[in-house]
Design a protein around this motif. Structure first.
Motif, PDB file in Angstrom:
ATOM      1  N   GLN A  14      84.265  -8.781  53.391  1.00  0.00           N
ATOM      2  CA  GLN A  14      85.301  -8.894  53.583  1.00  0.00           C
ATOM      3  C   GLN A  14      85.481  -9.735  54.783  1.00  0.00           C
ATOM      4  O   GLN A  14      86.388 -10.349  55.346  1.00  0.00           O
ATOM      5  CB  GLN A  14      84.367  -7.381  55.100  1.00  0.00           C
ATOM      6  N   GLN A  15      84.655 -11.023  54.819  1.00  0.00           N
ATOM      7  CA  GLN A  15      84.690 -11.912  55.278  1.00  0.00           C
ATOM      8  C   GLN A  15      85.492 -13.107  54.536  1.00  0.00           C
ATOM      9  O   GLN A  15      86.655 -13.828  55.013  1.00  0.00           O
ATOM     10  CB  GLN A  15      83.362 -12.778  55.314  1.00  0.00           C
ATOM     11  N   ILE A  16      85.650 -12.965  53.489  1.00  0.00           N
ATOM     12  CA  ILE A  16      86.942 -13.444  52.595  1.00  0.00           C
ATOM     13  C   ILE A  16      88.061 -12.386  51.928  1.00  0.00           C
ATOM     14  O   ILE A  16      88.875 -12.833  51.365  1.00  0.00           O
ATOM     15  CB  ILE A  16      86.115 -14.387  51.049  1.00  0.00           C
ATOM     16  N   GLY A  17      88.030 -11.532  52.969  1.00  0.00           N
ATOM     17  CA  GLY A  17      89.673 -10.289  52.604  1.00  0.00           C
ATOM     18  C   GLY A  17      89.259  -9.526  51.245  1.00  0.00           C
ATOM     19  O   GLY A  17      89.853  -8.912  50.522  1.00  0.00           O
ATOM     20  N   MET A  18      87.769  -8.858  51.025  1.00  0.00           N
ATOM     21  CA  MET A  18      87.701  -8.563  49.588  1.00  0.00           C
ATOM     22  C   MET A  18      86.912  -7.461  49.735  1.00  0.00           C
ATOM     23  O   MET A  18      86.216  -7.529  50.762  1.00  0.00           O
ATOM     24  CB  MET A  18      86.742  -9.227  48.258  1.00  0.00           C
ATOM     25  N   THR A  19      86.550  -6.404  49.106  1.00  0.00           N
ATOM     26  CA  THR A  19      86.031  -5.764  49.539  1.00  0.00           C
ATOM     27  C   THR A  19      85.478  -4.695  47.643  1.00  0.00           C
ATOM     28  O   THR A  19      86.514  -5.138  46.631  1.00  0.00           O
ATOM     29  CB  THR A  19      86.819  -4.572  49.324  1.00  0.00           C
ATOM     30  N   ALA A  20      84.676  -4.689  47.342  1.00  0.00           N
ATOM     31  CA  ALA A  20      84.053  -4.080  46.459  1.00  0.00           C
ATOM     32  C   ALA A  20      84.240  -3.031  45.724  1.00  0.00           C
ATOM     33  O   ALA A  20      83.744  -2.297  45.139  1.00  0.00           O
ATOM     34  CB  ALA A  20      81.968  -3.366  46.762  1.00  0.00           C
ATOM     35  N   ALA A  21      85.237  -2.044  46.563  1.00  0.00           N
ATOM     36  CA  ALA A  21      85.730  -0.378  46.352  1.00  0.00           C
ATOM     37  C   ALA A  21      86.700  -0.964  45.114  1.00  0.00           C
ATOM     38  O   ALA A  21      87.238  -0.600  43.826  1.00  0.00           O
ATOM     39  CB  ALA A  21      86.695   0.081  46.921  1.00  0.00           C
ATOM     40  N   ASP A  22      87.129  -2.959  44.769  1.00  0.00           N
ATOM     41  CA  ASP A  22      88.186  -2.899  43.987  1.00  0.00           C
ATOM     42  C   ASP A  22      87.674  -3.829  42.712  1.00  0.00           C
ATOM     43  O   ASP A  22      88.007  -3.365  41.561  1.00  0.00           O
ATOM     44  CB  ASP A  22      89.392  -3.589  44.191  1.00  0.00           C
ATOM     45  N   PHE A  23      86.330  -3.369  42.913  1.00  0.00           N
ATOM     46  CA  PHE A  23      85.479  -4.089  41.282  1.00  0.00           C
ATOM     47  C   PHE A  23      85.421  -3.378  39.882  1.00  0.00           C
ATOM     48  O   PHE A  23      85.572  -2.172  40.181  1.00  0.00           O
ATOM     49  CB  PHE A  23      83.436  -4.549  42.082  1.00  0.00           C
ATOM     50  N   VAL A  24      85.120  -3.765  38.899  1.00  0.00           N
ATOM     51  CA  VAL A  24      84.708  -2.970  38.147  1.00  0.00           C
ATOM     52  C   VAL A  24      83.688  -2.031  37.682  1.00  0.00           C
ATOM     53  O   VAL A  24      82.504  -2.014  37.702  1.00  0.00           O
ATOM     54  CB  VAL A  24      84.737  -4.129  36.533  1.00  0.00           C
ATOM     55  N   PRO A  25      83.716  -0.613  37.921  1.00  0.00           N
ATOM     56  CA  PRO A  25      82.759   0.297  38.081  1.00  0.00           C
ATOM     57  C   PRO A  25      81.589   0.254  36.767  1.00  0.00           C
ATOM     58  O   PRO A  25      82.140  -0.764  35.755  1.00  0.00           O
ATOM     59  CB  PRO A  25      83.214   1.589  37.705  1.00  0.00           C
ATOM     60  N   LEU A  26      80.014   0.178  36.598  1.00  0.00           N
ATOM     61  CA  LEU A  26      79.086   0.247  36.504  1.00  0.00           C
ATOM     62  C   LEU A  26      79.843   0.853  35.082  1.00  0.00           C
ATOM     63  O   LEU A  26      79.972   0.195  33.695  1.00  0.00           O
ATOM     64  CB  LEU A  26      78.554   0.321  36.428  1.00  0.00           C
ATOM     65  N   ASP A  27      80.143   2.181  34.349  1.00  0.00           N
ATOM     66  CA  ASP A  27      80.425   2.532  33.245  1.00  0.00           C
ATOM     67  C   ASP A  27      81.183   2.254  32.169  1.00  0.00           C
ATOM     68  O   ASP A  27      81.515   1.229  31.867  1.00  0.00           O
ATOM     69  CB  ASP A  27      80.731   3.710  33.405  1.00  0.00           C
ATOM     70  N   GLU A  28      82.187   1.692  33.215  1.00  0.00           N
ATOM     71  CA  GLU A  28      83.419   0.977  32.994  1.00  0.00           C
ATOM     72  C   GLU A  28      82.916  -0.888  31.816  1.00  0.00           C
ATOM     73  O   GLU A  28      83.102  -1.099  30.600  1.00  0.00           O
ATOM     74  CB  GLU A  28      84.767   0.578  33.606  1.00  0.00           C
TER      75      GLU A  28
END
Length: 317
Positions: free
Chosen positions: A283-297
């Motif tokens: 969040q310090q740089i305006g990002m969230t892990a919710a937008d990351f590529v899921p592990l299975d994908e």
């Protein structure tokens, strides 16, 4: 910005360079091996070693920011031969921080996801990378021009990662290439320990995006208060990762998923360890892990890469 990427010919570096170019930056690739034939439009090459303070200072004089990725990797490998990792990961980083501070440049430094394990007698890689984090904090606190943000990815994986022996020439074993290659040739997947340990993985494109965003944030606002930790929202065990790889490999082999074989832990590995990221720090740089590529994908893309680009050559050899 024109951005210096140290260790610029490596796995993560290749994805960082693509991300920088996609955002309109130019790139100065620094590496101790001459790889200038691999440059894309918008890239220049600087032949040099981060252990050479003069070379680092010269490269830094021509850029607006630095993403410092050069490092000697390995867990048990660095235990048996610690000097190269100490020289590159500590002294090389010191050279980068000094040059960045001299020219008042924003720097994004690649820390290590298992930094806490340096207190448990782990490998020289973790010890040396964590020592460089301490140096980064010193520069930020006490040196005019110190503008260093620490980025701590957990295990980065994805297409293009090098394959270790006996399936490739790399000297350092990485989890996803090791599991994928064994599964694709029909051998049992080898897992060190009982596999219940947490060793989270993050797709390399998300790691690259985080490094570039961290550098841009540091250029505009200064270094973050805390290290930026890069990993998934939800943790899984090594056994979970192995099962996903085995199941994905069946898409290409037509065989039943291979078995999982458990081996003793290697030197430098800690039983029941939990290597995960505090993703709130993004969040310090305006990002969230919710937008990351899921592990299975991500595993789907990765196993497909090895099935299409590695397996044919291996079978033909």
């Amino acid at each position: 910005m024109k951005v210096l990427v140290t260790g610029g010919s490596g796995f993560i570096s290749g994805w960082v360079r693509k991300e920088l170019l996609a955002r309109g930056h130019s790139v100065l690739v620094m590496d101790h091996q001459d790889r200038r034939q691999q440059l894309a439009d918008g890239e220049e090459f600087f032949l040099g070693d981060v252990r050479d303070a003069t070379a680092v200072t010269e490269a830094a004089a021509h850029v607006d920011g630095i993403i410092h990725l050069a490092a000697v990797l390995g867990t048990q490998e660095t235990i048996h031969n610690p000097r190269p990792s100490a020289e590159t990961n500590i002294l090389g980083s010191l050279n980068v921080f000094e040059a960045g501070t001299q020219y008042n440049l924003p720097v994004a430094y690649a820390g290590v996801g298992n930094h806490f394990m340096r207190l448990q007698g782990t490998g020289c890689y973790t010890i040396t990378k964590s020592a460089a984090e301490d140096l980064a904090r010193m520069y930020n606190a006490y040196r005019d021009g110190g503008r260093i943000t620490i980025v701590r990815p957990v295990n980065a994986y994805g297409p293009g990662q090098s394959v270790a022996e006996p399936y490739g020439s790399s000297k350092v074993r990485k989890i996803l290439p090791a599991l994928s290659c064994r599964a694709l040739v029909g051998n049992p997947i080898e897992v060190y320990g009982d596999g219940t340990q947490i060793s989270d993985c993050v797709y390399v494109a998300d790691v690259a995006s985080t490094f570039v965003t961290a550098l841009e944030h540091t250029a505009a606002h200064g270094p973050t208060e805390k290290p930026v930790e890069v990993g998934p929202l939800e943790s899984v065990t090594v056994n979970d990762i192995a099962r996903l790889v085995a199941e994905e490999a069946t898409r290409y082999t037509g065989r039943e998923p291979v078995a999982i074989k458990h081996l003793p832990m290697r030197p430098g590995e800690v039983p029941n360890a939990v290597v995960s990221a505090d993703t709130t720090t993004l969040q310090q740089i305006g990002m969230t892990a919710a937008d990351f590529v899921p592990l299975d994908e991500g595993i789907h893309h990765t196993v497909r890469y090895y099935a299409e680009h590695w397996l044919p050559g291996y079978l033909a050899a």
